[in-house]
Design a protein around this motif. Structure first.
Motif, mmCIF file in Angstrom:
data_model
loop_
_atom_site.group_PDB
_atom_site.id
_atom_site.type_symbol
_atom_site.label_atom_id
_atom_site.label_comp_id
_atom_site.label_asym_id
_atom_site.label_seq_id
_atom_site.Cartn_x
_atom_site.Cartn_y
_atom_site.Cartn_z
ATOM 1 N N LYS A 298 36.731 29.387 34.689
ATOM 2 C CA LYS A 298 36.160 30.636 35.200
ATOM 3 C C LYS A 298 36.072 30.606 36.725
ATOM 4 O O LYS A 298 36.342 31.612 37.388
ATOM 5 C CB LYS A 298 34.786 30.889 34.586
ATOM 6 C CG LYS A 298 34.877 31.220 33.112
ATOM 7 C CD LYS A 298 33.536 31.376 32.460
ATOM 8 C CE LYS A 298 33.747 31.590 30.964
ATOM 9 N NZ LYS A 298 32.565 31.342 30.187
ATOM 10 N N TYR A 299 35.718 29.463 37.265
ATOM 11 C CA TYR A 299 35.626 29.343 38.727
ATOM 12 C C TYR A 299 36.990 29.569 39.365
ATOM 13 O O TYR A 299 37.143 30.411 40.252
ATOM 14 C CB TYR A 299 35.073 27.970 39.122
ATOM 15 C CG TYR A 299 35.226 27.708 40.594
ATOM 16 C CD1 TYR A 299 34.354 28.293 41.505
ATOM 17 C CD2 TYR A 299 36.261 26.918 41.077
ATOM 18 C CE1 TYR A 299 34.517 28.096 42.867
ATOM 19 C CE2 TYR A 299 36.427 26.708 42.431
ATOM 20 C CZ TYR A 299 35.554 27.301 43.327
ATOM 21 O OH TYR A 299 35.722 27.110 44.667
ATOM 22 N N ILE A 300 37.991 28.817 38.920
ATOM 23 C CA ILE A 300 39.306 28.929 39.555
ATOM 24 C C ILE A 300 39.936 30.295 39.284
ATOM 25 O O ILE A 300 40.611 30.851 40.143
ATOM 26 C CB ILE A 300 40.238 27.763 39.150
ATOM 27 C CG1 ILE A 300 41.403 27.660 40.145
ATOM 28 C CG2 ILE A 300 40.704 27.879 37.730
ATOM 29 C CD1 ILE A 300 42.196 26.377 40.027
ATOM 30 N N ALA A 301 39.681 30.861 38.103
ATOM 31 C CA ALA A 301 40.205 32.199 37.802
ATOM 32 C C ALA A 301 39.622 33.224 38.764
ATOM 33 O O ALA A 301 40.337 34.106 39.246
ATOM 34 C CB ALA A 301 39.904 32.586 36.356
ATOM 35 N N SER A 302 38.339 33.113 39.072
ATOM 36 C CA SER A 302 37.730 34.081 39.994
ATOM 37 C C SER A 302 38.285 33.913 41.408
ATOM 38 O O SER A 302 38.494 34.907 42.111
ATOM 39 C CB SER A 302 36.207 33.971 39.983
ATOM 40 O OG SER A 302 35.783 32.745 40.515
ATOM 41 N N GLN A 303 38.561 32.681 41.821
ATOM 42 C CA GLN A 303 39.146 32.447 43.148
ATOM 43 C C GLN A 303 40.556 33.037 43.233
ATOM 44 O O GLN A 303 40.909 33.697 44.208
ATOM 45 C CB GLN A 303 39.194 30.938 43.449
ATOM 46 C CG GLN A 303 37.849 30.257 43.487
ATOM 47 C CD GLN A 303 36.956 30.815 44.572
ATOM 48 O OE1 GLN A 303 35.994 31.512 44.284
ATOM 49 N NE2 GLN A 303 37.270 30.558 45.804
ATOM 50 N N ILE A 304 41.335 32.795 42.204
ATOM 51 C CA ILE A 304 42.714 33.297 42.168
ATOM 52 C C ILE A 304 42.720 34.815 42.070
ATOM 53 O O ILE A 304 43.472 35.490 42.774
ATOM 54 C CB ILE A 304 43.493 32.655 41.001
ATOM 55 C CG1 ILE A 304 43.677 31.156 41.257
ATOM 56 C CG2 ILE A 304 44.827 33.350 40.786
ATOM 57 C CD1 ILE A 304 44.137 30.366 40.047
ATOM 58 N N GLU A 305 41.873 35.355 41.209
ATOM 59 C CA GLU A 305 41.787 36.810 41.042
ATOM 60 C C GLU A 305 41.475 37.491 42.377
ATOM 61 O O GLU A 305 42.098 38.498 42.732
ATOM 62 C CB GLU A 305 40.713 37.147 40.013
ATOM 63 C CG GLU A 305 40.510 38.647 39.830
ATOM 64 C CD GLU A 305 39.313 38.945 38.943
ATOM 65 O OE1 GLU A 305 39.416 39.919 38.178
ATOM 66 O OE2 GLU A 305 38.298 38.238 39.025
ATOM 67 N N ASP A 306 40.549 36.937 43.110
ATOM 68 C CA ASP A 306 40.170 37.514 44.404
ATOM 69 C C ASP A 306 41.362 37.530 45.365
ATOM 70 O O ASP A 306 41.641 38.542 46.000
ATOM 71 C CB ASP A 306 39.005 36.717 44.998
ATOM 72 C CG ASP A 306 38.535 37.293 46.317
ATOM 73 O OD1 ASP A 306 38.162 38.485 46.354
ATOM 74 O OD2 ASP A 306 38.542 36.543 47.329
#
Length: 172
Positions: free
Chosen positions: A46-54
């Motif tokens: 979830k952390y890395i997905a939010s960074q990538i999504e941003d």
């Protein structure tokens, strides 16, 4: 009509960049940042997905947040990026932490009966372990989902993404 489509496509791709390479670069950069902090990516989806999504959103790339818990009852988050190229819709599955689903001494199966990596197409597995991304179509989507359990899911990628847009909307 073809001339009009070509005109729209040229406006949408003013920079004539390779969007897939942009996606792959962002995913690898974010995974490298996280790997510099920890050797085990388990639990960081979830952390890395939010960074990538941003970062992808800032590049004007459409991103879908996919919580596999809603589909397969596995607590894992992935992203699907979508972009047009040469009048064709392209989709990319983004899962830079898939390594946690491969059999090794550091990981133990908890709720699954079989390692997902053992059920996943070897080309998709290689892409995810190497780059954290793979080109996505309906068959690959089915294979990816089906790697997480004993149920063979039959979910159309187009239908799923449309429901994401209409139902929950796209996370931004």
């Amino acid at each position: 009509m073809s001339d009009l489509n070509n005109f729209y496509q040229s406006i949408l791709n003013l920079r004539q960049r390779d969007v897939f390479d942009t996606i792959k670069t962002i995913v690898l950069e974010e995974r490298t940042k996280l790997n510099n902090t920890t050797n085990d990516l388990t639990g960081f989806c979830k952390y890395i997905a939010s960074q990538i999504e941003d970062r992808l959103t800032k590049e004007n790339i459409r991103v879908y947040w996919v919580d596999l818990n809603d589909i397969t009852n596995v607590d894992h988050v992935i992203l699907i990026a979508e972009y047009m190229s040469q009048s064709k819709m392209n989709r990319v599955l983004i899962d830079p932490t898939y390594s946690q689903f491969t059999k090794d001494d550091k990981h133990q199966l908890v709720t699954l009966k079989e390692w997902p990596s053992e059920r996943l197409d070897k080309n998709i597995l290689k892409d995810l372990l190497t780059n954290g991304v793979t080109q996505l179509d309906d068959n690959k989507f089915q294979n990816y989902l089906n790697s997480f359990g004993e149920i063979n899911w039959n979910i159309s990628l187009d239908d799923y993404l449309l429901k994401q847009q209409l139902g929950k909307g796209i996370r931004r």
